[in-house]
Design an enzyme around this catalytic site. Structure first.
Site, short mmCIF file in Angstrom:
data_model
loop_
_atom_site.label_atom_id
_atom_site.label_comp_id
_atom_site.label_asym_id
_atom_site.label_seq_id
_atom_site.Cartn_x
_atom_site.Cartn_y
_atom_site.Cartn_z
N ASP A 194 0.78 -1.20 -0.05
CA ASP A 194 0.04 0.08 -0.04
C ASP A 194 0.81 1.21 -0.16
OD1 ASP A 194 0.78 -0.41 2.52
OD2 ASP A 194 -0.63 0.66 3.45
N HIS A 507 1.14 -9.01 -3.76
CA HIS A 507 0.25 -7.80 -3.30
C HIS A 507 0.97 -6.79 -3.18
CE1 HIS A 507 -3.41 -6.42 -1.65
NE2 HIS A 507 -2.59 -5.72 -0.72
N ASP A 553 0.58 -17.69 -4.89
CA ASP A 553 1.04 -16.68 -5.68
C ASP A 553 0.08 -15.86 -6.47
OD1 ASP A 553 2.85 -14.95 -6.98
OD2 ASP A 553 3.62 -16.17 -8.38
N GLU A 562 2.06 -10.50 0.30
CA GLU A 562 2.37 -9.02 0.12
C GLU A 562 3.80 -8.94 0.25
OE1 GLU A 562 -0.02 -6.68 2.84
OE2 GLU A 562 0.80 -4.75 1.75
#
Ligand code: CA
Ligand code: CA
Length: 583
Positions: A194, A507, A553, A562
């Site tokens: 993020d 991720h 994956d 992530e």
């Protein structure tokens, strides 16, 4: 994020998963990465003097060979160990030990009836590119800067998140900075997949990079990284750390020394490139854990950067003053725990116990200043069951620093530091020796970020080895690197872009949104995690519920796939340690 993330603390949220679904992540990836490899081995290879093991599952064979990768000619032969069951993966495995093969070259392990292993090198700089790549992953995750082709190659991108106009959230309001006050807080690294910036996780991440330099300066002095700052007279690892330190120091309230918990959106961005993420940004609640993690990191940075005061004038003194102001705030506010405000939905990084943060910050301040005022808290005993640090459990970082800076301690205090470090390493080494896969992990260690659990265990083994060079400590640390680079349940390298088989769909917003097939390289993914907290948001199932095989994956899988700055830091550290210590 190590084990405590799985206790409900952490980022990324279900919202991220919902966004993923909205993007209708195309075809589920039943890639080759999910199929168990026949012979499992560190795909990046070994240093000539490394302890060298391969895991051979499901065979009745009792002998193995190592063959030259090009000619196929046998160069080594040995006996496989007796078979043993690894409950974590449900396999019966034998070990091949070819530590005696020290000649540089490219090789494969061969066992009758099985496909050859992936090719691997034996080379004196086997982990150089890996270590550089793992640091450059931070460069690629920098906020507030455009990455040029000269720095980022195909992954060049416009700047994102200038963070020069950030609002003080109501939870962080003070008399001099009421809610809505605009402050400037640029730079720093995006935390993970993020685009938010969290002081708690920045603390352990930045410290671990600083410690890597403090412990192995000769290695990093020669490791050039093609950074924007390269050539400025500061080692590139420290240049990279400075990008985040420049941000961290803006997170301290200048009026009282307290430190904001995070700089964040109200909710997670979509799967877009950084420059396309434009929501308003906030700094949120000052609290004890964030302030102490800041104090510890700034004290360490002051110490490690002191020799570079000519290139960075005044920085070491400024960082120490910031650390001491933060410490004073924490002493006056010893129990302000982070409470996620109702309108903030990004990662929590909440921590209910801050005695370890006090101990770590005291240890760093003691190591940097020598002041007796920090001694008692720096040496306070912790839970002997804790075998490695994590973002919420930072006391072992203080032990590492005190061991490195023994000159600040009396002989008795040095002994008090050695004892828990060596006892912990003995425990990890015994577990390693008894493990069919030769890994220091217990079954309970397969949690969110399990790949960093084993690498943080390796950091503790290295700390012990530097006090007392018992070969088992270093061999168990080597095995930890072997584990994340291929000698693991799925038989793959868990570092993007490195090894014969590695994650394709982490991720990680830039990796998903950049239009480039290969993910941004150099990232360690979280790894097998039977908690499977992302299950509901994933369009495809995990291949297994077994702890060591519970890895997916797919970009939906924030619980196993992530990336995060704290996880990568342990990789940077351990690769450098092995390059520096294995002789
Ligand atoms: Ca804690
Ligand atoms: Ca991509």
């Amino acid at each position: 994020m190590t084990r405590f993330a799985s206790l409900g603390a952490a980022r990324p949220t279900l919202l991220a998963a919902a966004l993923m679904l909205a993007f209708a992540c195309a075809a589920p990836t039943a890639s080759a990465a999910q199929a168990p490899a026949a012979i499992k081995i560190n795909q990046l290879g070994f240093l000539p003097a490394s302890h060298k093991l391969a895991v051979v599952p499901g065979t009745a064979a009792t002998r193995f060979a190592v063959v030259d990768g090009a000619s196929g000619k046998q160069v080594f032969e040995g006996s496989l160990s007796a078979p043993a069951n690894w409950e974590a993966s449900g396999e019966s495995v034998r070990l091949a030990d070819f530590s005696a093969l020290r000649t540089p070259g490219s090789y494969r392990v061969r066992v009758a009836g099985l496909p050859d292993s992936a090719p691997f090198p034996v080379a004196p700089d086997a982990y150089r590119a890996l270590d550089a790549g793992a640091i450059r992953a931070y460069t690629m995750n920098r906020a507030s800067i455009a990455l040029s082709p000269a720095v980022a190659g195909a992954y060049a991108r416009p700047a994102g998140h200038p963070d020069t106009r950030v609002e003080v959230h109501a939870s962080a309001a003070s008399a001099k900075r009421p809610a809505g006050t605009v402050i400037s807080s640029p730079k720093g690294w995006y935390d993970a997949g993020d685009y938010n910036k969290y002081i708690v996780n920045s603390g352990i991440s930045t410290y671990t990079l600083l410690a890597a330099y403090e412990h192995f300066p000769a290695w990093f002095d020669k490791l050039g990284l093609q950074l924007p700052e390269s050539g400025n007279g500061v080692p590139d690892l420290l240049n990279e750390a400075l990008w985040n330190l420049d941000w961290m120091i803006t997170m301290q309230d200048p009026d009282d020394g307290g430190v904001y918990h995070k700089l964040t959106n109200k909710s997670f961005d979509g799967m877009v490139m950084p420059d396309k993420a434009t929501g308003p940004r906030y700094v949120v609640q000052k609290n004890t854990a964030a302030t102490l993690d800041f104090a510890a990191t700034m004290a360490a940075a002051s110490r490690v950067l002191a020799p570079f005061d000519r290139q960075q004038p005044g920085r070491a003194a400024r960082y120490l003053a910031a650390a001491e102001a933060a410490w004073a705030w924490a002493e006056a506010h010893p129990d302000v725990l982070y409470q996620q405000p109702a309108d903030i939905l990004t990662g929590g990084y909440g921590d209910k116990k801050v005695d370890d943060e006090f101990a770590w910050a005291a240890a760093e301040l003691l190591a940097t200043t020598g002041k007796d005022a920090y001694r008692a808290q720096a040496l306070a005993a912790g839970d002997p069951a804790q075998t490695e640090p994590g973002w919420a459990d930072v006391r072992p970082l203080g032990w590492i620093t005190l061991a490195q800076n023994g000159k600040r301690l009396s002989a008795a205090d040095q002994a008090a530091v050695r004892k828990p470090l060596l006892e912990n390493a003995d425990k990890l080494a015994a577990r390693w020796q008894a493990s069919p896969y030769r890994v220091s992990m217990a079954d309970k260690d397969f949690v969110w970020g399990s790949n960093a659990v084993i690498l943080n265990q390796a950091m503790m083994l290295v700390a012990a080895y530097r006090l007392q060079p018992r070969p088992a400590y270093l061999n168990a640390a080597q095995s930890a690197l072997d584990y994340v680079l291929g000698r693991n349940g799925p038989g793959m390298s868990f570092v993007t872009g490195f090894g014969a088989v590695s994650p394709r769909h982490p991720h990680h917003r830039p990796s998903e949104a950049d239009g480039i097939a290969a993910p941004v390289p150099g990232w360690l993914v979280g790894g097998p995690n039977p908690g499977q907290q992302d299950l509901k948001g994933c369009p495809t199932a995990y291949p297994s519920k077994l702890p060591a095989l519970s890895y997916l994956d797919h970009a939906c899988s924030y619980a196993s796939n992530e990336v995060a700055i704290n996880w990568n830091a342990s990789l940077v550290y351990v690769a450098a340690a092995l390059q520096s210590l294995v002789k």
